[in-house]
Design a protein around this motif. Structure first.
Motif, PDB file in Angstrom:
ATOM      1  N   ALA A 181       5.034 -23.020 -24.443  1.00  0.00           N
ATOM      2  CA  ALA A 181       4.921 -21.372 -24.500  1.00  0.00           C
ATOM      3  C   ALA A 181       6.187 -21.004 -25.251  1.00  0.00           C
ATOM      4  N   THR A 182       7.286 -21.447 -25.408  1.00  0.00           N
ATOM      5  CA  THR A 182       8.355 -20.790 -26.115  1.00  0.00           C
ATOM      6  C   THR A 182       8.691 -21.705 -27.406  1.00  0.00           C
ATOM      7  N   TRP A 183       9.058 -22.834 -27.490  1.00  0.00           N
ATOM      8  CA  TRP A 183       9.202 -23.798 -28.712  1.00  0.00           C
ATOM      9  C   TRP A 183       7.964 -23.771 -29.272  1.00  0.00           C
ATOM     10  N   GLY A 184       6.801 -23.734 -28.746  1.00  0.00           N
ATOM     11  CA  GLY A 184       5.411 -23.907 -29.447  1.00  0.00           C
ATOM     12  C   GLY A 184       5.076 -22.807 -30.445  1.00  0.00           C
ATOM     13  N   ARG A 185       5.809 -21.635 -29.986  1.00  0.00           N
ATOM     14  CA  ARG A 185       5.423 -20.364 -30.806  1.00  0.00           C
ATOM     15  C   ARG A 185       6.143 -20.328 -32.256  1.00  0.00           C
ATOM     16  N   VAL A 186       7.032 -21.307 -32.524  1.00  0.00           N
ATOM     17  CA  VAL A 186       7.912 -21.137 -33.707  1.00  0.00           C
ATOM     18  C   VAL A 186       7.146 -21.926 -34.836  1.00  0.00           C
ATOM     19  N   PRO A 187       7.008 -21.318 -36.145  1.00  0.00           N
ATOM     20  CA  PRO A 187       6.501 -22.114 -37.266  1.00  0.00           C
ATOM     21  C   PRO A 187       7.505 -23.461 -37.378  1.00  0.00           C
TER      22      PRO A 187
ATOM     23  N   ILE B 278      22.838 -20.883 -30.382  1.00  0.00           N
ATOM     24  CA  ILE B 278      22.274 -19.367 -30.135  1.00  0.00           C
ATOM     25  C   ILE B 278      23.213 -18.353 -30.570  1.00  0.00           C
ATOM     26  N   GLU B 279      24.538 -18.720 -30.541  1.00  0.00           N
ATOM     27  CA  GLU B 279      25.663 -17.627 -30.757  1.00  0.00           C
ATOM     28  C   GLU B 279      25.532 -17.394 -32.389  1.00  0.00           C
ATOM     29  N   VAL B 280      25.408 -18.466 -33.034  1.00  0.00           N
ATOM     30  CA  VAL B 280      25.374 -18.452 -34.620  1.00  0.00           C
ATOM     31  C   VAL B 280      23.939 -17.880 -34.925  1.00  0.00           C
ATOM     32  N   LEU B 281      22.838 -18.413 -34.335  1.00  0.00           N
ATOM     33  CA  LEU B 281      21.492 -17.632 -34.900  1.00  0.00           C
ATOM     34  C   LEU B 281      21.662 -15.999 -34.260  1.00  0.00           C
ATOM     35  N   GLU B 282      22.173 -15.885 -33.413  1.00  0.00           N
ATOM     36  CA  GLU B 282      22.314 -14.282 -32.888  1.00  0.00           C
ATOM     37  C   GLU B 282      23.021 -13.672 -34.090  1.00  0.00           C
ATOM     38  N   ARG B 283      24.113 -14.207 -34.585  1.00  0.00           N
ATOM     39  CA  ARG B 283      24.900 -13.426 -35.633  1.00  0.00           C
ATOM     40  C   ARG B 283      24.080 -13.358 -37.030  1.00  0.00           C
ATOM     41  N   ALA B 284      23.366 -14.509 -37.429  1.00  0.00           N
ATOM     42  CA  ALA B 284      22.688 -14.707 -38.571  1.00  0.00           C
ATOM     43  C   ALA B 284      21.413 -13.650 -38.413  1.00  0.00           C
ATOM     44  N   LYS B 285      20.788 -13.646 -37.544  1.00  0.00           N
ATOM     45  CA  LYS B 285      19.669 -12.964 -37.254  1.00  0.00           C
ATOM     46  C   LYS B 285      19.848 -11.441 -37.709  1.00  0.00           C
ATOM     47  N   ARG B 286      21.137 -10.814 -37.516  1.00  0.00           N
ATOM     48  CA  ARG B 286      21.390  -9.443 -37.993  1.00  0.00           C
ATOM     49  C   ARG B 286      21.136  -9.391 -39.362  1.00  0.00           C
ATOM     50  N   THR B 287      21.276 -10.325 -40.218  1.00  0.00           N
ATOM     51  CA  THR B 287      21.100 -10.020 -41.662  1.00  0.00           C
ATOM     52  C   THR B 287      19.833 -10.582 -42.362  1.00  0.00           C
TER      53      THR B 287
ATOM     54  N   THR C  94      19.037 -30.613 -29.728  1.00  0.00           N
ATOM     55  CA  THR C  94      19.606 -29.371 -29.666  1.00  0.00           C
ATOM     56  C   THR C  94      18.637 -28.233 -30.201  1.00  0.00           C
ATOM     57  N   ALA C  95      18.284 -28.561 -31.271  1.00  0.00           N
ATOM     58  CA  ALA C  95      17.024 -27.426 -32.035  1.00  0.00           C
ATOM     59  C   ALA C  95      15.985 -27.317 -31.200  1.00  0.00           C
ATOM     60  N   THR C  96      15.606 -28.363 -30.396  1.00  0.00           N
ATOM     61  CA  THR C  96      14.314 -28.285 -29.487  1.00  0.00           C
ATOM     62  C   THR C  96      14.737 -27.146 -28.259  1.00  0.00           C
ATOM     63  N   ALA C  97      15.740 -27.661 -27.826  1.00  0.00           N
ATOM     64  CA  ALA C  97      16.405 -26.842 -26.463  1.00  0.00           C
ATOM     65  C   ALA C  97      16.531 -25.286 -26.871  1.00  0.00           C
ATOM     66  N   VAL C  98      16.879 -25.018 -28.175  1.00  0.00           N
ATOM     67  CA  VAL C  98      17.362 -23.674 -28.464  1.00  0.00           C
ATOM     68  C   VAL C  98      16.099 -23.067 -28.708  1.00  0.00           C
ATOM     69  N   ALA C  99      14.938 -23.604 -29.182  1.00  0.00           N
ATOM     70  CA  ALA C  99      13.769 -23.150 -29.433  1.00  0.00           C
ATOM     71  C   ALA C  99      12.993 -22.766 -28.047  1.00  0.00           C
ATOM     72  N   ASN C 100      13.274 -23.794 -27.204  1.00  0.00           N
ATOM     73  CA  ASN C 100      12.624 -23.519 -25.696  1.00  0.00           C
ATOM     74  C   ASN C 100      13.277 -22.269 -25.447  1.00  0.00           C
ATOM     75  N   ALA C 101      14.461 -22.191 -25.343  1.00  0.00           N
ATOM     76  CA  ALA C 101      15.177 -21.124 -24.701  1.00  0.00           C
ATOM     77  C   ALA C 101      15.231 -19.602 -25.397  1.00  0.00           C
ATOM     78  N   ARG C 102      15.149 -19.792 -26.883  1.00  0.00           N
ATOM     79  CA  ARG C 102      15.338 -18.546 -27.597  1.00  0.00           C
ATOM     80  C   ARG C 102      14.547 -18.491 -28.626  1.00  0.00           C
ATOM     81  N   PRO C 103      13.155 -18.712 -28.669  1.00  0.00           N
ATOM     82  CA  PRO C 103      12.144 -18.873 -29.925  1.00  0.00           C
ATOM     83  C   PRO C 103      12.250 -17.432 -30.669  1.00  0.00           C
ATOM     84  N   GLU C 104      12.602 -16.480 -30.361  1.00  0.00           N
ATOM     85  CA  GLU C 104      12.616 -15.085 -30.966  1.00  0.00           C
ATOM     86  C   GLU C 104      13.735 -15.030 -32.002  1.00  0.00           C
ATOM     87  N   LEU C 105      14.672 -16.095 -31.832  1.00  0.00           N
ATOM     88  CA  LEU C 105      15.869 -16.122 -32.947  1.00  0.00           C
ATOM     89  C   LEU C 105      15.558 -16.965 -33.978  1.00  0.00           C
TER      90      LEU C 105
END
Length: 284
Positions: free
Chosen positions: A216-222, A81-90, A104-115
């Motif tokens: 509800a979360t992971w399932g929104r991500v293409p 998540i820390e890396v995605l937050e930084r990458a998302k800025r660009t 890990t990727a599944t749990a990340v998308a569960n938690a922060r799908p918008e990233l």
């Protein structure tokens, strides 16, 4: 802000960011940015006890503490998540996971799908109806022998608080089992070179039912699944099962499925086809 996405690459068990170097070179030559992550306790955070060197002292290795003890799936998720937050800025992000990195990727998308703008599993675990350990009991994993590497396990995982494997073994039976499981389509030199990028220790937390894909979360991500057709450690049958389960969970957002002719590791050693496939996802 750029419109070109950043590929964020998540390795599997006992692996690290180093194994993505050839793939990153191919992506760069195709004009794409990538960041390979070391999950906590991996890469230069790994423990390589002196007893793991040559000549090996297996009795000492069995008792030597390892820095990955106590690392959890939640720690992995926080790192990504820390890396995605930084990458998302660009610009957009494409999260690519291999093997155990899929947990890990599944749990990340569960938690922060918008990233995550796209989630890509490459023969990676995508637990939906079962925990990962549960899939090992299913018919799709019948040809995988979980005891094939028992002779290379060092120490007691419960006492060490981690899983320790002797990838520097010279036992021909163990080496043959490793090669069959991960790299039957590589030369012996390529296989042993890859084996030398593995680290001995891995954490024990593979998640719980709370960490399975959530609609509800992971399932929104293409999402894209890259099947490895010659994989003997995460066989195509179990890859296909996870795809089916995920598509049933979110039928309005099914996996886009591609296949590469590859063992579990070949696509990282000969990465051109995988890089071209990933690059095609970035141009959407």
């Amino acid at each position: 802000m750029h419109n070109t996405p950043t590929f964020v690459l998540v390795h599997g068990a006992f692996a690290n960011s180093f194994s993505f170097a050839p793939l990153q070179a191919e992506l760069a030559l195709l004009g794409h940015r990538s960041a390979a992550i070391d999950l906590p306790g991996h890469g230069f955070e790994a423990t390589y006890p002196a007893a793991y060197q040559a000549p090996q002292d297996l009795a000492a290795l069995a008792a030597e503490p390892g820095g990955i003890k106590g690392v959890t799936l939640a720690d992995n998720v926080a790192r990504v998540i820390e890396v995605l937050e930084r990458a998302k800025r660009t610009g957009p992000t494409i999260l690519v996971a291999h093997s155990r990195g899929g947990i890990t990727a599944t749990a990340v998308a569960n938690a922060r799908p918008e990233l995550v703008d796209r989630l890509v599993y490459v023969a990676a675990w995508c637990p939906v109806e079962l925990d990962v350990s549960g899939y090992y009991a299913q018919p799709e994993m019948a040809d995988v022998d979980p005891m094939a590497f028992a002779s290379t396990l060092v120490g007691n995982p419960a006492e060490l608080g981690l899983l320790r494997t002797n990838f520097r073994t010279a036992d021909p039976t163990a080496l043959a089992a490793f090669k069959q499981a991960f790299a039957a389509d590589l030369t012996d030199d390529e296989f042993r070179t890859f084996l030398n990028t593995f680290q001995p220790d891995e954490n024990l937390d593979a998640g719980t039912s709370d960490d399975r894909a959530r609609a509800a979360t992971w399932g929104r991500v293409p999402r894209t699944y890259v099947r490895l057709t010659d994989d003997a450690s995460v066989p195509p049958a179990v890859q296909d099962r996870m795809i089916r389960e995920a598509d049933a969970l979110t039928p309005d957002n099914p996996f886009e499925v591609h296949s590469l002719e590859s063992s579990h590791l070949r696509w990282l050693v000969h990465p051109k086809p995988a890089a071209e496939l990933l690059a095609s996802l970035a141009t959407r």
